[in-house]
Design an enzyme around this catalytic site. Structure first.
Site: not given
Ligand SMILES: Nc1ncnc2c1ncn2[C@@H]1O[C@H](COP(=O)(O)OP(=O)(O)O)[C@@H](O)[C@H]1O
Ligand SMILES: CC(=O)OP(=O)(O)O
Ligand SMILES: [Mg+2]
Length: 402
Positions: A7, A185, A212, A215, A245, A335, A337, A388
């Site tokens: 992923n 997503h 969801h 990031n 974004r 964020v 969760e 996922e």
């Molecule tokens: N304890 C926390 N408090 C606030 N934000 C968090 C915490 N743990 C993770 N995050 C945030 O979650 C985001 C990453 O989420 P994630 O779902 O792993 O992203 P992606 O799959 O898009 O890379 C980051 O902005 C991170 O700061």
């Molecule tokens: C579609 C998308 O924004 O995926 P991710 O949150 O993993 O960057």
């Molecule tokens: Mg993701």
């Protein structure tokens, strides 16, 4: 049967290796690369040895997605700490693929045609489709001959009605160029919807909004288990404010900047995808950093967070209106969760809708599906950890069994 799931997100690579036996999906190894391309990037690797989990945090320079994917693959077949005996000790690889356009959604074996389509959509999902494609190429090198399956992020959004997925632009843009909202997503929105409905029962979860918040971030409106609208659109740039974004924007803004301020279309594209959002306003894309700064009184971090939660409230109102009601809000992803603070800010002053958090339940930490609303709340508020990778492994398995 062994299935490896990759992923590649915009800021991370997550991976899980499953052993499937009698329809149970056991995890043999899992991990992620965090802070990809930045200083201090870490490769996490947890492996199961008999009934124990051995965790390793390998601090190494990981330049980009290709480098990360190669290091993960090599680790899995490492003679000392790998969990695979060789590169042939694997039945399939499931990839999260973000954009398949109008041609592909759902899940399918990756062949040359699928690869060409993923490549032709690089411009539409610049943070995702290129690393997704790289993942396929790296696996062709490391695991030659092993079938690869793509699971598209757009699949769950196929039930969105035309009134919601069309844009008010000339019809030929839609018919000739496939310009419409796709939504992303989807694997996560579907997974948390199913878990929420199992938890509450279908009668108590007819009108759900899933949030969801990672990031990348998006929301979906779900009526009787089917997606009816979502905040992302033609690309993953639309909708909510994200790490880097912009989300929704007056469409004249990029045109104005190109025509009047000497920026090329490519530069504007890069700025809206990589230098905007929380980072553009608050100087950090990571919510943990922004929260810390806000709590110390930092003004730009506060503004970024306030704009982020304001936009989410707008979409809660929007989706409640189009479903003519709401019974359940579901928080998920990094964020959603983990941040009780952001959940609290989102739910604040929504009592008109019957949304009321319980302070203590909201701040308890757990990996379980759980309710965090107060007794008086008319709306169920749940945290449902997304998975996922498991959902992708299940889809991959279905494709191979067919
Ligand atoms: N304890 C926390 N408090 C606030 N934000 C968090 C915490 N743990 C993770 N995050 C945030 O979650 C985001 C990453 O989420 P994630 O779902 O792993 O992203 P992606 O799959 O898009 O890379 C980051 O902005 C991170 O700061
Ligand atoms: C579609 C998308 O924004 O995926 P991710 O949150 O993993 O960057
Ligand atoms: Mg993701």
């Amino acid at each position: 049967m062994k299935i490896l799931v990759l992923n590649s997100g915009s800021s991370s690579i997550k991976y899980k290796l499953f052993d499937i036996y009698n329809s149970s999906f056991d995890v043999l190894a899992e991990g992620m690369v965090d802070r990809l391309g930045q200083e201090g990037s870490v490769l996490k690797y947890d492996r199961r040895v008999e009934d124990n989990i051995i965790s390793e945090k390998l601090e190494r320079e990981i330049k980009d997605h290709r480098d990360g994917l190669k290091q993960i693959s090599d680790l899995l077949i490492d003679p000392k700490i790998g969990v695979l005996e060789s590169s042939e000790d694997l039945n399939a690889i499931g990839h999260r693929i973000v954009h398949g356009g109008e041609k592909f959604s759902g899940q399918m074996v990756i062949d040359q045609e699928v690869k060409n389509q993923i490549k032709s959509l690089f411009d539409l999902a610049p943070l995702h489709n290129p690393p997704n494609y790289t993942g396929i190429e790296v696996c062709e090198e490391v695991f030659p001959g092993i079938p690869q399956v793509g699971v598209f992020d757009t699949a769950f959004h196929q039930t969105i009605p035309e009134v919601a997925y069309r844009y008010a632009i000339p019809e030929s843009w839609y018919t000739d160029h496939h310009i419409r909202a796709y939504g992303f997503h989807g694997t996560s929105h579907r997974y948390v919807t199913e878990k929420a409905r199992e938890f509450l029962g279908n009668a108590n979860s007819k009108k759900i909004i899933t949030l969801h918040l990672g990031n990348g971030a998006s929301m979906a409106a779900i009526k009787d288990g089917q997606c009816v609208d979502t905040s992302m659109g033609f690309s993953p740039l639309a909708g909510l404010i994200m790490g880097t974004r912009s989300g929704d924007l007056d469409p004249s803004v990029p045109i104005y900047m190109i025509n009047n301020h000497n920026l090329s279309a490519g530069e504007v594209d890069k700025i809206l995808n990589k230098e905007s959002g929380l980072y553009g306003i608050g100087g950090d894309s990571d919510m943990r950093d922004l929260e810390q700064r806000m709590k110390k009184g930092d003004k730009s971090a506060s503004l970024a967070i306030n704009m982020y939660t304001y936009r989410i409230k707008q979409y809660i109102g929007n989706f409640t209106a189009i479903m003519n009601g709401l019974d359940t809000l579901v928080f998920t992803a990094g964020v959603g969760e983990n941040s009780d603070f952001i959940r609290k800010e989102i739910c604040r002053n929504l009592d008109y809708f019957g949304i009321e958090l319980d302070k203590n339940l909201n701040s308890n930490r757990s990996e379980m599906v759980r309710k965090i609303n107060s007794e008086n709340s008319k709306i169920n508020i749940l945290i449902v950890p997304t998975n996922e990778e498991l959902a992708i492994a299940q889809r991959t398995y279905d494709v191979l069994e067919r």
